[in-house]
Scaffold this motif. Structure first.
Motif, mmCIF file in Angstrom:
data_model
loop_
_atom_site.group_PDB
_atom_site.id
_atom_site.type_symbol
_atom_site.label_atom_id
_atom_site.label_comp_id
_atom_site.label_asym_id
_atom_site.label_seq_id
_atom_site.Cartn_x
_atom_site.Cartn_y
_atom_site.Cartn_z
ATOM 1 N N SER A 6 11.184 -32.581 45.349
ATOM 2 C CA SER A 6 12.021 -32.326 46.517
ATOM 3 C C SER A 6 12.060 -33.580 47.375
ATOM 4 O O SER A 6 11.019 -34.093 47.777
ATOM 5 C CB SER A 6 11.465 -31.151 47.335
ATOM 6 O OG SER A 6 12.225 -30.944 48.503
ATOM 7 N N PHE A 7 13.274 -34.045 47.640
ATOM 8 C CA PHE A 7 13.443 -35.276 48.411
ATOM 9 C C PHE A 7 14.021 -35.047 49.797
ATOM 10 O O PHE A 7 14.149 -35.990 50.574
ATOM 11 C CB PHE A 7 14.366 -36.237 47.643
ATOM 12 C CG PHE A 7 13.802 -36.724 46.335
ATOM 13 C CD1 PHE A 7 12.867 -37.745 46.298
ATOM 14 C CD2 PHE A 7 14.206 -36.149 45.135
ATOM 15 C CE1 PHE A 7 12.351 -38.204 45.099
ATOM 16 C CE2 PHE A 7 13.695 -36.600 43.928
ATOM 17 C CZ PHE A 7 12.765 -37.629 43.902
ATOM 18 N N ASN A 8 14.418 -33.820 50.097
ATOM 19 C CA ASN A 8 15.063 -33.573 51.384
ATOM 20 C C ASN A 8 14.903 -32.100 51.745
ATOM 21 O O ASN A 8 14.277 -31.333 51.010
ATOM 22 C CB ASN A 8 16.543 -33.963 51.329
ATOM 23 C CG ASN A 8 17.279 -33.262 50.200
ATOM 24 O OD1 ASN A 8 17.352 -32.037 50.159
ATOM 25 N ND2 ASN A 8 17.811 -34.029 49.249
ATOM 26 N N ASP A 9 15.483 -31.691 52.859
ATOM 27 C CA ASP A 9 15.394 -30.309 53.324
ATOM 28 C C ASP A 9 16.701 -29.541 53.174
ATOM 29 O O ASP A 9 16.861 -28.475 53.783
ATOM 30 C CB ASP A 9 14.982 -30.274 54.802
ATOM 31 C CG ASP A 9 13.521 -30.601 55.011
ATOM 32 O OD1 ASP A 9 12.729 -30.331 54.101
ATOM 33 O OD2 ASP A 9 13.173 -31.130 56.081
ATOM 34 N N ARG A 232 22.802 -31.368 56.162
ATOM 35 C CA ARG A 232 23.308 -31.958 54.927
ATOM 36 C C ARG A 232 23.637 -33.409 55.253
ATOM 37 O O ARG A 232 23.693 -33.788 56.426
ATOM 38 C CB ARG A 232 24.522 -31.204 54.389
ATOM 39 C CG ARG A 232 25.735 -31.148 55.283
ATOM 40 C CD ARG A 232 26.892 -30.467 54.544
ATOM 41 N NE ARG A 232 28.030 -30.230 55.419
ATOM 42 C CZ ARG A 232 28.512 -29.022 55.700
ATOM 43 N NH1 ARG A 232 27.948 -27.946 55.181
ATOM 44 N NH2 ARG A 232 29.570 -28.892 56.490
ATOM 45 N N PRO A 233 23.865 -34.247 54.257
ATOM 46 C CA PRO A 233 24.171 -35.640 54.563
ATOM 47 C C PRO A 233 25.359 -35.761 55.511
ATOM 48 O O PRO A 233 26.427 -35.206 55.271
ATOM 49 C CB PRO A 233 24.492 -36.230 53.182
ATOM 50 C CG PRO A 233 23.717 -35.388 52.231
ATOM 51 C CD PRO A 233 23.767 -33.997 52.807
ATOM 52 N N LEU A 284 15.642 -22.811 58.247
ATOM 53 C CA LEU A 284 15.348 -23.177 56.865
ATOM 54 C C LEU A 284 16.637 -23.166 56.063
ATOM 55 O O LEU A 284 17.336 -22.149 56.018
ATOM 56 C CB LEU A 284 14.347 -22.185 56.264
ATOM 57 C CG LEU A 284 13.975 -22.385 54.793
ATOM 58 C CD1 LEU A 284 13.234 -23.700 54.592
ATOM 59 C CD2 LEU A 284 13.127 -21.212 54.294
ATOM 60 N N SER A 285 16.957 -24.283 55.423
ATOM 61 C CA SER A 285 18.179 -24.381 54.620
ATOM 62 C C SER A 285 17.919 -23.936 53.183
ATOM 63 O O SER A 285 16.946 -24.359 52.559
ATOM 64 C CB SER A 285 18.702 -25.818 54.622
ATOM 65 O OG SER A 285 19.166 -26.183 55.906
ATOM 66 N N GLU A 289 25.124 -25.420 52.465
ATOM 67 C CA GLU A 289 26.058 -24.515 53.141
ATOM 68 C C GLU A 289 25.384 -23.300 53.766
ATOM 69 O O GLU A 289 25.979 -22.629 54.619
ATOM 70 C CB GLU A 289 27.123 -23.991 52.158
ATOM 71 C CG GLU A 289 28.098 -25.038 51.651
ATOM 72 C CD GLU A 289 27.528 -25.888 50.539
ATOM 73 O OE1 GLU A 289 26.719 -25.351 49.742
ATOM 74 O OE2 GLU A 289 27.859 -27.088 50.469
ATOM 75 N N THR A 290 24.135 -23.014 53.385
ATOM 76 C CA THR A 290 23.479 -21.760 53.766
ATOM 77 C C THR A 290 22.187 -22.044 54.517
ATOM 78 O O THR A 290 21.318 -22.768 54.015
ATOM 79 C CB THR A 290 23.179 -20.908 52.520
ATOM 80 O OG1 THR A 290 24.373 -20.781 51.735
ATOM 81 C CG2 THR A 290 22.664 -19.539 52.908
#
Length: 343
Positions: A6-9, A232-233, A284-285, A289-290
């Protein structure tokens, strides 16, 4: 392939660890706890009956199960820590305390790629907080993950310094809670604060090597999850009560910012709150989109929906009581995506 990656949230979530409030114990207000929470010298601890504490724990367990069920409905694998009884004496060097809880894996464990790192936490009561997760860590290590631990800190009294009335951590040894980190692919933003010092940032920078850049920021007193999220980015969720466009970390200032300034107050069940009302933005993503939001934070959900996100409400009654929301009480160990630079 390692089951930790995992590199991101914000990438598609595949596996997550959710903590447990079972056998939560209120530790003595020693120097480290006073320092972390800014408690006055005359603080004498919580006055709560066993029945009230049991009710609060049961309600939190119900809410965490609702979170787990929601994530499972999205196809996410949910893992839990081993049962643990907290409150037994813990003595290290020249201090003694009691263990606290296994509620917030985000605070004690940091996932960066295929690395899972035990953080050198500055609160003494949290010294053994990773132990209930050790069974999972062993499993992840067997799958190919890199299981690392920062140098175990001594946490001497001199650690807990002040600049005027502001609590700061001395630079005696590497110290940080994993929740001080904002992950954005190859860029990590490390909040230098009451829960993370520059020596901790330097240790992390050297351990991770040239693939990652560790940026030192200072945007709040402790953890970043009630102040700034990467949804998101190119899109941020920011605390309008603490940040301005000028205090957003420089590499992220050209991103779209959703400013949130109306958190609902969930109240708290102990004598004093472990978190401000901003724990309401501890989201918490599930993917880009969610987003899972506390059910009472209807204004936050409305703002996210307006920006094209799907906001999924889940009940969480005791964020302020325990000092942690959905982000704090979970640790995403596997998300889709590879190592990228977003800034």
């Amino acid at each position: 392939m390692s089951s930790v990656r995992s590199f991101n949230d914000f990438g598609q979530l595949e596996e997550i660890v959710i903590g447990s409030a079972e056998h939560f114990h209120i530790p003595d207000a020693d120097a480290s706890l006073r320092h972390f929470f800014g408690l006055p010298e005359d603080h004498t601890g919580d006055q709560v009956t066993e029945a009230d504490l049991a009710r609060i724990i049961d309600e939190t367990q119900e809410d965490l199960q609702a979170l787990a069920d929601t994530l499972t409905s999205f196809g996410v694998t949910v893992r839990r820590p081993a049962p643990a009884v907290h409150g037994s004496p813990l003595t290290v060097a020249d201090w003694t305390t009691t263990a606290n809880h296994s509620l917030m894996p985000r605070d004690c464990l940091l996932v960066v790629g295929e690395n899972i790192i035990e953080a050198p936490m500055p609160v003494r009561a949290r010294y053994t907080e990773t132990f209930p997760f050790r069974g999972l860590l062993s499993e992840y290590f067997a799958s190919g993950a890199n299981w690392l631990a920062a140098p175990r800190p001594r946490l001497a009294d001199a650690t807990y310094a002040y600049e005027g009335d502001t609590p700061v951590l001395a630079e005696i040894e590497p110290l940080f809670d994993a929740a001080n980190l904002l992950r954005a692919g190859s860029d990590l933003f490390f909040n230098v604060s009451n829960t993370g010092n520059r020596t901790g940032a330097a240790w992390l920078r050297r351990v991770l090597g040239s693939e990652f850049t560790v940026h030192e920021i200072s945007i709040c007193d402790d953890h970043v999850g009630t102040t700034l999220h990467i949804l998101r980015p190119g899109v941020l969720l920011a605390n309008a009560g603490r940040l301005t466009p000028e205090t957003i970390p420089a590499p992220l200032r050209n991103w779209k910012i959703i400013w949130f300034d109306e958190p609902e107050d969930d109240g708290y069940g102990l004598t004093w709150p472990r978190a401000s009302t901003w724990i309401g933005m501890n989201i918490l993503s599930v993917n880009e989109e969610t987003v899972i939001v506390p059910a009472r934070q209807t204004e936050l959900a409305r703002q996210l929906e307006k920006e094209g996100f799907t906001a999924v409400p889940v009940p969480y009654r005791h964020g302020r009581t325990f000092g942690g929301g959905f982000h704090c009480c979970s640790l995403d160990v596997r998300r889709q995506g590879s190592l990228e630079s977003y800034v």
